[in-house]
Design a protein around this motif. Structure first.
Motif, mmCIF file in Angstrom:
data_model
loop_
_atom_site.group_PDB
_atom_site.id
_atom_site.type_symbol
_atom_site.label_atom_id
_atom_site.label_comp_id
_atom_site.label_asym_id
_atom_site.label_seq_id
_atom_site.Cartn_x
_atom_site.Cartn_y
_atom_site.Cartn_z
ATOM 1 N N ASP A 124 0.845 -1.202 0.000
ATOM 2 C CA ASP A 124 0.000 0.000 0.000
ATOM 3 C C ASP A 124 0.877 1.249 0.000
ATOM 4 O OD1 ASP A 124 -2.288 -1.418 -0.027
ATOM 5 O OD2 ASP A 124 -2.735 -1.217 2.112
ATOM 6 N N PRO A 125 0.369 2.380 -0.525
ATOM 7 C CA PRO A 125 1.145 3.628 -0.526
ATOM 8 C C PRO A 125 1.458 4.103 0.886
ATOM 9 C CG PRO A 125 -0.735 3.780 -2.012
ATOM 10 C CD PRO A 125 -0.923 2.535 -1.199
ATOM 11 N N THR A 159 5.654 8.783 -6.148
ATOM 12 C CA THR A 159 4.301 8.692 -6.693
ATOM 13 C C THR A 159 3.410 7.769 -5.872
ATOM 14 O OG1 THR A 159 5.056 6.935 -8.169
ATOM 15 C CG2 THR A 159 5.111 9.189 -9.013
ATOM 16 N N LYS A 160 3.975 6.895 -5.059
ATOM 17 C CA LYS A 160 3.181 5.969 -4.261
ATOM 18 C C LYS A 160 2.980 6.476 -2.833
ATOM 19 C CE LYS A 160 4.306 1.747 -6.796
ATOM 20 N NZ LYS A 160 4.798 0.349 -6.697
ATOM 21 N N THR A 161 3.079 7.777 -2.657
ATOM 22 C CA THR A 161 2.903 8.370 -1.333
ATOM 23 C C THR A 161 1.626 9.202 -1.326
ATOM 24 O OG1 THR A 161 5.293 8.475 -0.993
ATOM 25 C CG2 THR A 161 3.922 9.852 0.427
ATOM 26 N N ILE A 162 0.858 9.073 -0.248
ATOM 27 C CA ILE A 162 -0.373 9.846 -0.072
ATOM 28 C C ILE A 162 -0.133 10.846 1.049
ATOM 29 C CG2 ILE A 162 -2.820 9.756 0.503
ATOM 30 C CD1 ILE A 162 -2.918 6.958 -0.577
ATOM 31 N N TYR A 163 -0.497 12.119 0.756
ATOM 32 C CA TYR A 163 -0.290 13.189 1.734
ATOM 33 C C TYR A 163 -1.637 13.673 2.253
ATOM 34 C CZ TYR A 163 4.337 13.255 -0.390
ATOM 35 O OH TYR A 163 5.563 12.891 -0.879
ATOM 36 N N TYR A 164 -1.684 13.887 3.576
ATOM 37 C CA TYR A 164 -2.878 14.400 4.223
ATOM 38 C C TYR A 164 -2.551 15.731 4.899
ATOM 39 C CZ TYR A 164 -4.594 9.651 3.592
ATOM 40 O OH TYR A 164 -4.985 8.447 3.051
ATOM 41 N N ALA A 165 -3.578 16.533 5.087
ATOM 42 C CA ALA A 165 -3.406 17.839 5.716
ATOM 43 C C ALA A 165 -3.391 17.695 7.228
ATOM 44 C CB ALA A 165 -4.525 18.782 5.292
ATOM 45 N N LYS A 166 -2.435 18.351 7.862
ATOM 46 C CA LYS A 166 -2.348 18.417 9.317
ATOM 47 C C LYS A 166 -2.508 19.876 9.721
ATOM 48 C CE LYS A 166 0.634 17.373 13.270
ATOM 49 N NZ LYS A 166 1.969 16.884 13.687
ATOM 50 N N ASN A 167 -3.634 20.192 10.322
ATOM 51 C CA ASN A 167 -3.960 21.576 10.665
ATOM 52 C C ASN A 167 -3.153 22.004 11.891
ATOM 53 O OD1 ASN A 167 -5.085 24.058 11.049
ATOM 54 N ND2 ASN A 167 -7.195 23.361 11.247
ATOM 55 N N ILE A 168 -2.187 22.935 11.648
ATOM 56 C CA ILE A 168 -1.356 23.452 12.733
ATOM 57 C C ILE A 168 -2.012 24.667 13.381
ATOM 58 C CG2 ILE A 168 0.882 24.477 13.305
ATOM 59 C CD1 ILE A 168 0.962 21.488 12.764
ATOM 60 N N GLY A 169 -2.586 25.530 12.562
ATOM 61 C CA GLY A 169 -3.195 26.743 13.081
ATOM 62 C C GLY A 169 -3.737 27.594 11.952
ATOM 63 N N GLU A 170 -4.232 28.766 12.307
ATOM 64 C CA GLU A 170 -4.797 29.696 11.334
ATOM 65 C C GLU A 170 -4.271 31.100 11.630
ATOM 66 O OE1 GLU A 170 -9.053 29.452 10.951
ATOM 67 O OE2 GLU A 170 -9.063 27.347 11.586
ATOM 68 N N PHE A 171 -4.082 31.885 10.575
ATOM 69 C CA PHE A 171 -3.646 33.272 10.729
ATOM 70 C C PHE A 171 -4.626 34.185 10.002
ATOM 71 C CE2 PHE A 171 -1.702 31.899 6.796
ATOM 72 C CZ PHE A 171 -1.820 32.995 5.953
ATOM 73 N N ASN A 172 -4.662 35.434 10.438
ATOM 74 C CA ASN A 172 -5.538 36.442 9.856
ATOM 75 C C ASN A 172 -4.763 37.220 8.802
ATOM 76 O OD1 ASN A 172 -7.266 38.548 9.255
ATOM 77 N ND2 ASN A 172 -7.999 38.776 11.348
ATOM 78 N N ALA A 173 -5.107 37.013 7.541
ATOM 79 C CA ALA A 173 -4.388 37.682 6.457
ATOM 80 C C ALA A 173 -4.603 39.186 6.468
ATOM 81 C CB ALA A 173 -4.813 37.104 5.114
ATOM 82 N N ALA A 174 -5.769 39.637 6.968
ATOM 83 C CA ALA A 174 -6.036 41.078 6.990
ATOM 84 C C ALA A 174 -5.035 41.802 7.878
ATOM 85 C CB ALA A 174 -7.461 41.328 7.474
ATOM 86 N N GLN A 183 10.704 17.828 1.295
ATOM 87 C CA GLN A 183 10.437 16.394 1.372
ATOM 88 C C GLN A 183 9.400 15.964 0.341
ATOM 89 O OE1 GLN A 183 9.546 16.412 5.673
ATOM 90 N NE2 GLN A 183 11.207 14.923 5.921
ATOM 91 N N VAL A 184 8.420 16.826 0.085
ATOM 92 C CA VAL A 184 7.385 16.468 -0.884
ATOM 93 C C VAL A 184 7.902 16.591 -2.308
ATOM 94 C CG1 VAL A 184 5.112 17.100 -1.786
ATOM 95 C CG2 VAL A 184 5.525 17.108 0.683
ATOM 96 N N MET A 185 8.577 17.685 -2.610
ATOM 97 C CA MET A 185 8.977 17.995 -3.978
ATOM 98 C C MET A 185 10.284 17.350 -4.381
ATOM 99 S SD MET A 185 6.418 19.868 -4.786
ATOM 100 C CE MET A 185 6.941 20.588 -6.326
ATOM 101 N N GLY A 186 11.074 16.886 -3.434
ATOM 102 C CA GLY A 186 12.352 16.300 -3.788
ATOM 103 C C GLY A 186 13.425 17.366 -3.965
ATOM 104 N N GLN A 187 14.354 17.136 -4.880
ATOM 105 C CA GLN A 187 15.488 18.034 -5.063
ATOM 106 C C GLN A 187 15.194 19.211 -5.990
ATOM 107 O OE1 GLN A 187 18.239 17.761 -3.255
ATOM 108 N NE2 GLN A 187 17.245 16.036 -2.251
ATOM 109 N N ARG A 188 14.020 19.270 -6.566
ATOM 110 C CA ARG A 188 13.708 20.386 -7.462
ATOM 111 C C ARG A 188 13.618 21.680 -6.655
ATOM 112 N NH1 ARG A 188 7.819 19.722 -9.918
ATOM 113 N NH2 ARG A 188 8.329 21.855 -10.551
ATOM 114 N N PRO A 189 14.039 22.820 -7.230
ATOM 115 C CA PRO A 189 14.019 24.078 -6.477
ATOM 116 C C PRO A 189 12.596 24.510 -6.145
ATOM 117 C CG PRO A 189 14.520 24.472 -8.798
ATOM 118 C CD PRO A 189 14.559 22.987 -8.598
#
Length: 771
Positions: free
Chosen positions: A113-114, A277-292, A356-362
């Protein structure tokens, strides 16, 4: 979506859900049958507990409402630059070394499994734009007993003609982008009380990294009013499915391709090829910021910089597609992933996790650098920033763009449309019109500091010299008015130096009283505007005024020293009758020669007036040329317009003050001539001159002074400016010089009005009787 001008339907997806009675109807010959249903935009399910019409309500998977942008930042540097930690409203700030964490694993998972990882994300609490998702669900009746019969009857074409039996849902659906918690579970359920999340998805919704948008391509054109403007060039790939090569994103279960919406693609979308390509990524909610809160740091329009990490760049629709002005409208971003303006990043992650997700690409596209101790635009700040920029370029090879003292420059950009078939578009899209973008002009403040500093020194020096000339003429007039009194005092036994001391005392008394009044008025103005009191300037001002008075008293003191009491008390003045009679015979054609002769008779006074005219004309040419160059350098920048408004007024006030002094100098000089030549004028009138001829004589004297002083001043100023700036703007300089010459001639002409009024009050009989 509401783009600021109109509501547009960006995506419209319709499908049918066939709720069959048993699983056997789906499972029998499932492959070919389901494939045919998918082509017919029909999903198939059963009417058991997994049915969408179960007692728990109607459940659907989250519908894609457009992609969102994810940005990677250095948390420590970002907090130092923008104080992002103060904008955290929920949870906590990202940590620099925070990286991927192991995600949930199913007990039934197999070795092949991935891999599952959680990506730390910091979400924006208030996404930009006005975007909504509306869902309409209707129940229709059908006596179709199996899948084969449904296909034979026409599939979706058969179903769309069936009457609606019941309207189940007709309202907006909460967007995933507005609820970061749903990135971990994207299933919604509709009940009689509204929408709620259904926690029956074991691992939540995984993240798909699709593509990165490119920059925009502009081309120069002529805008409304023939102003230099730009047009956007559409992308060569307008079809999202072909551009992304991601069929699942823009096809509904193998159905027809669906364009993103009635908006043009202006960016190329580059697909992301993940190394794992065989890796599945999930969102881990750390926090929220106010863009305004973040955007408030960049809200000053004078020195705004494109901080697109936290806000969309401001766009204002100013003209329609035909170039006609309209009510300005702020354009908002939509879900178009390749539009002119796109949504700012919805979430932030760390550079460590992104690598870690993108690898060695800039993955780094922008580095912002702020120098400690650099808070204002000055030469010292510029040198410090320039050294650091050169150091960055030497060590990294990257170009450092220095934004110190920069200002946005409003620029018109045309947003074109597309015709069907153009660049792969499957529809015709109307052009939006002309929008105003904020482009950044570099170093505006430094240009301002350099030019204003030179202008202030030039203005101050010229004003002091013009003031000196005016004081000389004024004090000389005072000597002339008091000549008989001073001669009387000398005849009564005063020593030669005593009248000089008396006159000098009068001059210093006038200077002291005037200087104190001026300083008091200046202090009042400074306190009213809330500026810092320049104590050093205040302490130096009064001694400078007294020194200027002493210099301007040298020639009048020489006049006092040359007083001959016997001659002054015997008669006032004489006139050469032969030259006068000769001039009368020549008529008006001889007025010019006589005017030039009269100017030469008072060499020192005329020289003082000529110097004042010379400097005033030169100052006027240099000031007008500097303002034009200044305006060109700051053209169409918000800071430039503000600076011009703030600095042009005092500069013009200084030039006007110099012109007023010049007017008074010429006027006082002519009045002084009139006072000393009253008997001469009386004799001219008694011998047959008409009053109009005498008046024209004084007018020509004033014009002669203006021409003799102004023409050299204009020519010298033009020569200096051409030497310093080259001949690129010689035509403009000639126009400025001609304007200054005409203005000075006008001032000299106006300066003769007091003389003409005084001449009209001369009584011929009184003059003859005195003679």
């Amino acid at each position: 979506a509401f783009n600021g001008r109109q509501h547009i339907v960006e995506r419209h997806i319709s499908f049918y859900y066939a709720a069959l009675s048993t699983c056997d109807q789906v499972n029998n010959n499932a492959g070919p049958q389901l494939q045919k249903l998918n082509v017919e935009v029909i999903q198939c399910g059963t009417s058991n507990s997994e049915s969408p019409f179960s007692s728990s309500g109607f459940s659907i998977n989250a519908i894609d409402t457009g992609t969102f942008l994810l940005a990677a930042v250095d948390p420590v540097a970002e907090d130092q630059l923008l104080h992002i930690n103060k904008s955290i409203v929920k949870g906590r700030m990202l940590q620099p070394q925070e990286s991927l964490a192991s995600g949930p694993v199913s007990p039934l998972s197999r070795p092949d499994d991935p891999s599952r990882y959680e990506l730390p994300l910091l979400y924006s609490q208030q996404p930009s734009g006005q975007i909504s998702l509306h869902l309409t669900t209707s129940l229709i009746s059908s006596d179709t007993s199996n899948v084969q019969a449904l296909i034979q009857q026409g599939g979706s074409r058969y179903l769309e003609h069936l009457p609606e039996q019941q309207n189940i849902i007709n309202q907006d659906v909460p967007l995933v982008q507005n609820d970061p918690q749903r990135f971990s579970n994207a299933t919604l359920a509709w009940t009689d009380h509204g929408w709620k999340s259904v926690n029956d998805v074991p691992f939540g919704a995984n993240l798909q990294f699709l593509y990165t948008p490119s920059g925009l391509t502009y081309q120069k054109i002529q805008g409304p009013g023939n102003k230099p403007s730009y047009t956007l060039l559409p992308s060569s790939a307008q079809n999202p499915a072909k551009a992304l090569k991601a069929q699942g994103d823009y096809n509904w279960n193998g159905g027809p391709e669906i364009q993103q919406g009635p908006e043009v693609f202006f960016r190329d979308l580059h697909s992301i090829q993940l190394p794992n390509t065989k890796t599945i990524y999930y969102a881990k909610n750390i926090g929220e910021f106010n863009a305004a809160t973040m955007n408030a740091q960049f809200s000053n329009a004078l020195n705004w910089l494109p901080e697109a990490t936290y806000s969309a760049p401001p766009l204002s629709l100013q003209f329609d597609a035909q170039g006609h002005p309209i009510t300005p409208t702020n354009i908002q971003p939509t879900t178009n992933p390749a539009g002119m303006t796109i949504q700012p990043p919805l979430a932030l992650t760390t550079l460590q996790a992104a690598t870690q997700v993108m690898g060695q690409r800039p993955i780094i596209s922008v580095i912002r650098v702020r120098l400690s101790g650099v808070n204002t635009a000055s030469d010292e700040s510029w040198k410090k920033v320039e050294q650091v920029a050169q150091l960055i370029h030497q060590r990294t090879g990257l170009r450092a763009l220095v934004t110190l003292g920069s200002s946005p420059s409003p620029t018109l950009v045309y947003i074109p449309g597309l015709k069907q078939g153009q660049n792969g578009s499957n529809r015709t899209i109307d052009p939006l019109g002309w929008v105003e973008e904020r482009w950044v002009a570099i170093g505006i403040s430094l240009i301002y500091l350099g030019q204003v500093g030179q202008m202030q020194l030039l203005l101050l020096g010229a004003l002091l010299v013009v003031c000196l000339g005016y004081l000389i003429v004024t004090l000389s007039s005072l000597v002339t008015a008091q000549r008989r009194e001073l001669a009387m005092l000398s005849a009564l036994g005063w020593r030669p130096w005593q009248p000089a001391i008396l006159f000098l005392s009068q001059a210093f008394l006038l200077a002291l009283s005037g200087g104190l009044c001026g300083i008091g008025l200046a202090l009042l103005l400074v306190s009213l505007i809330g500026a810092t009191l320049p104590w050093l300037v205040i302490l130096v001002t009064l001694p400078a005024i007294l020194l200027l008075t002493l210099l301007s008293s040298l020639y009048p003191l020489w006049q006092v020293w040359q007083i001959q009491p016997a001659e002054i008390l015997r008669s006032e003045a004489t006139v050469q009758s032969k030259r006068t009679t000769h001039t009368r015979r020549r008529g008006l054609t001889g007025l010019g020669a006589l005017a030039l002769q009269n100017v030469q008779r008072m060499k020192v006074r005329s020289l003082v007036a000529l110097v004042s005219l010379f400097l005033s004309a030169a100052l006027l040419v240099v000031m007008l040329d500097s303002l034009l160059n200044f305006q060109a350098a700051l053209k169409d920048t918000l800071l430039g317009s503000y600076v011009l408004l703030q600095t042009a007024v005092p500069q013009l006030a200084g030039a006007i003050f110099a012109l007023i002094l010049t007017f008074l100098s010429v006027s006082d000089l002519l009045l002084l001539n009139l006072r000393e030549r009253r008997h001469e004028i009386g004799l001219l009138l008694a011998t047959g001159w008409r009053p109009g001829h005498v008046q024209r004589l004084f007018v020509q004297e004033g014009l002669t002074l203006a021409l003799l002083g102004t023409i050299p001043g204009v020519l010298v100023a033009i020569g200096i400016l051409i030497y310093l700036n080259g001949t690129q703007q010689s035509t403009t300089l000639l126009e400025v010089g001609a304007s200054a010459l005409l203005l000075m001639i006008l001032i000299a002409s106006l300066a003769t009005i007091p003389v003409l009024r005084s001449m009209m009050r001369i009584q011929l009989m009184d003059v003859i009787r005195a003679e």
